[in-house]
Scaffold this active site. Structure first.
Site, PDB file in Angstrom:
ATOM      1  N   HIS A 134     -16.713  -9.815 -56.872  1.00  0.00           N
ATOM      2  CA  HIS A 134     -16.047  -9.803 -58.185  1.00  0.00           C
ATOM      3  C   HIS A 134     -15.771 -11.262 -58.560  1.00  0.00           C
ATOM      4  O   HIS A 134     -15.579 -12.104 -57.680  1.00  0.00           O
ATOM      5  CB  HIS A 134     -14.735  -9.026 -58.016  1.00  0.00           C
ATOM      6  N   ASP A 153     -11.371  -9.070 -49.568  1.00  0.00           N
ATOM      7  CA  ASP A 153     -10.911  -8.571 -50.850  1.00  0.00           C
ATOM      8  C   ASP A 153     -10.877  -7.043 -50.745  1.00  0.00           C
ATOM      9  O   ASP A 153     -11.924  -6.392 -50.719  1.00  0.00           O
ATOM     10  CB  ASP A 153     -11.896  -9.040 -51.941  1.00  0.00           C
ATOM     11  N   GLN A 158     -10.946  -2.633 -53.717  1.00  0.00           N
ATOM     12  CA  GLN A 158     -11.610  -1.324 -53.838  1.00  0.00           C
ATOM     13  C   GLN A 158     -11.587  -0.520 -52.546  1.00  0.00           C
ATOM     14  O   GLN A 158     -12.204   0.549 -52.473  1.00  0.00           O
ATOM     15  CB  GLN A 158     -13.067  -1.514 -54.301  1.00  0.00           C
ATOM     16  N   LYS A 189      -4.503  -0.412 -58.534  1.00  0.00           N
ATOM     17  CA  LYS A 189      -5.703   0.346 -58.172  1.00  0.00           C
ATOM     18  C   LYS A 189      -5.379   1.409 -57.111  1.00  0.00           C
ATOM     19  O   LYS A 189      -6.221   2.223 -56.765  1.00  0.00           O
ATOM     20  CB  LYS A 189      -6.790  -0.591 -57.661  1.00  0.00           C
ATOM     21  N   CYS A 241     -17.283  -7.669 -64.169  1.00  0.00           N
ATOM     22  CA  CYS A 241     -16.791  -8.931 -63.572  1.00  0.00           C
ATOM     23  C   CYS A 241     -17.624  -9.314 -62.355  1.00  0.00           C
ATOM     24  O   CYS A 241     -17.090  -9.781 -61.343  1.00  0.00           O
ATOM     25  CB  CYS A 241     -15.320  -8.846 -63.181  1.00  0.00           C
TER      26      CYS A 241
HETATM   27  N1  PLP Z   1     -11.880  -7.608 -56.465  1.00  0.00           N
HETATM   28  C1  PLP Z   1     -12.515  -6.465 -56.721  1.00  0.00           C
HETATM   29  C2  PLP Z   1     -13.583  -5.985 -55.787  1.00  0.00           C
HETATM   30  C3  PLP Z   1     -12.184  -5.730 -57.859  1.00  0.00           C
HETATM   31  O1  PLP Z   1     -12.818  -4.593 -58.136  1.00  0.00           O
HETATM   32  C4  PLP Z   1     -11.169  -6.225 -58.718  1.00  0.00           C
HETATM   33  C5  PLP Z   1     -10.823  -5.515 -59.967  1.00  0.00           C
HETATM   34  O2  PLP Z   1     -11.591  -4.778 -60.522  1.00  0.00           O
HETATM   35  C6  PLP Z   1     -10.530  -7.417 -58.381  1.00  0.00           C
HETATM   36  C7  PLP Z   1     -10.915  -8.068 -57.247  1.00  0.00           C
HETATM   37  C8  PLP Z   1      -9.460  -7.987 -59.242  1.00  0.00           C
HETATM   38  O3  PLP Z   1      -8.318  -7.194 -59.212  1.00  0.00           O
HETATM   39  P1  PLP Z   1      -7.088  -7.500 -60.190  1.00  0.00           P
HETATM   40  O4  PLP Z   1      -7.648  -7.595 -61.571  1.00  0.00           O
HETATM   41  O5  PLP Z   1      -6.193  -6.328 -59.988  1.00  0.00           O
HETATM   42  O6  PLP Z   1      -6.475  -8.773 -59.727  1.00  0.00           O
END
Ligand code: PLP
Length: 404
Positions: free
Chosen positions: A122, A199, A202, A225, A363
């Site tokens: 992401h 990270d 998900q 999430k 993203c």
């Molecule tokens: N990392 C992953 C794999 C994601 O899917 C997301 C959000 O869709 C993020 C990071 C970023 O999360 P946040 O916008 O809650 O900070």
């Protein structure tokens, strides 16, 4: 066993209609809906406990502090951290990764050093490292994927050098759904004495995560999430590593003593939590984690796995269907395109049928580039989704396809 009827009653929004059709909410990778207990926790705390935490001697402040610090312990138990000092509250995964990229970069990175990420990250696990690269002159090395959307492990191993300082990879891809073999990834990094950030945006909502079992140095996730509120996240870090890092932001709460001559910093976890935290949000996060724990993370994983397998099989029957991400280890995220129908057209027309999916690059523009596409349609499931909703999605796609 998941009792879907009872569970769906816990989520008032699932009962609503859009455009006169029952809502089919399949955008759970972007954010999940909130059970009644989470929303009630927010209103109840504002109505009856609200006071700033940590600084007050009065009753309400102490009660709010107990709730906030109790939530830290709930998060600690949920991911099996050794100590609640290892739980840093942030605004979300994005801020957790930025915090680490900044603080780690400050002490451990010099020009010519290297950070390993992957092509399926992401943007929030790419751009913070690019900012560090601009600041310190580090190089970013990227693990490629195969046609099923799996990391190429031999290529990963080959990326290590004397200059590798950190590995930062996603546990589950928000586009491909691939569940990466993080335990193996971490063990390989440790053979090179390199720490790892995972990270978990998900993964935490969908499976049991045990940071001690993973032996991971840093782990990030977002409350919104995992059925919790927006604006709250977590950075887990092994105490020994967090102790070595400088503060991220300056302000109240993160100090021990301030004078114009010399300021000393607070202990963990407060060193990284400048200013008033979102204590209402942290309490609501704990309520969300207790809620999913009561259902059982293993039960959630098994149900979502069954639902995703059903959806994959049903979607594959659609003429012209192209699915991106076919790893045998797949979370509840399915990205696809149908024939030459633009993802935006498909998403907009599905919306008119009451079906909420996400469209675009999710993203993850470098991943889109490597797949040679602009974007996809993405359906992502939670434990409150049903096979009937999958059927509605498939029927919707077929109806849209006929229109083109
Ligand atoms: N990392 C992953 C794999 C994601 O899917 C997301 C959000 O869709 C993020 C990071 C970023 O999360 P946040 O916008 O809650 O900070």
């Amino acid at each position: 066993m998941i009792n879907i009827e009872t569970i769906r009653k816990d989520f008032p929004i699932l009962q609503r209609e859009v455009y006169g059709k029952p809502l089919v909410y399949l955008d759970n990778a972007a954010t999940t809906q909130k059970p009644r207990c989470v929303v009630e926790s927010i209103t109840n705390e504002y109505y009856s406990v609200n006071a700033n935490v940590h600084r007050g001697v009065h009753f309400l402040s102490q009660q709010a502090t107990e709730l906030h610090e109790g939530s830290r312990k709930t998060v600690q138990r949920f991911i099996n951290a050794r100590s609640s000092n290892e739980i840093i509250f942030t605004r979300g995964t994005t801020e957790s990764i930025n915090l680490l990229a900044f603080c780690f970069g400050e002490v451990f990175c010099e020009e010519g050093d290297e950070i390993i990420i992957s092509v399926m990250e992401h943007h929030s696990n790419i751009v913070p490292w690019q900012l560090l690269a601009a600041r310190k002159g580090v190089t970013i090395k990227v693990v490629p994927i195969n046609e099923k959307g799996e990391l190429l492990m031999e290529d990963y191993k080959a990326l290590f050098s004397e200059r590798t300082k950190l590995v930062s990879l996603t546990h589950v891809s928000n586009v491909l759904g691939t569940i990466n073999p993080v335990k193996k990834i971490i063990a390989i990094a440790h053979e090179h004495n390199v720490p790892v950030l995972i990270d978990g945006a998900q993964s935490v909502p969908h499976m049991k995560v045990d940071v001690q079992d993973l032996d991971v140095e840093f782990y990030a996730f977002s409350a919104h999430k995992v059925y919790g509120p927006t604006g709250v996240g977590v950075l887990y870090g092994k105490e020994a590593w967090l102790d070595k890092l400088p503060p991220y932001q300056g302000g109240g709460e993160m100090i021990q003593h301030v004078s114009f001559e010399k300021t000393t910093f607070n202990e963990l976890p407060f060193k990284f939590e400048a200013g008033t935290p979102d204590y209402i949000g942290t309490t609501a996060l704990a309520v969300a984690l207790d809620y999913v724990s009561k259902i059982g993370m293993d039960e959630i994983a098994a149900y979502e796995n069954e639902l995703t397998t059903y959806a994959m099989n049903r979607l594959k029957t659609v003429k012209g269907m192209r699915i991106f991400g076919e790893s045998s280890q797949k979370g509840s995220v399915i990205s696809f395109l149908v024939g030459d129908i633009h993802h935006l057209d498909m998403g907009t027309l599905l919306d008119r049928l009451g079906i909420a999916v996400r469209t675009g690059h999710h993203c993850a523009q470098p991943l889109m580039q490597s797949l040679g596409i602009e974007g996809t349609v993405r359906a992502s499931f939670a434990f409150y989704n049903t096979k009937k909703e999958v059927d509605a999605l498939v029927a919707g796609i077929e109806r849209v396809s006929k229109m083109f």
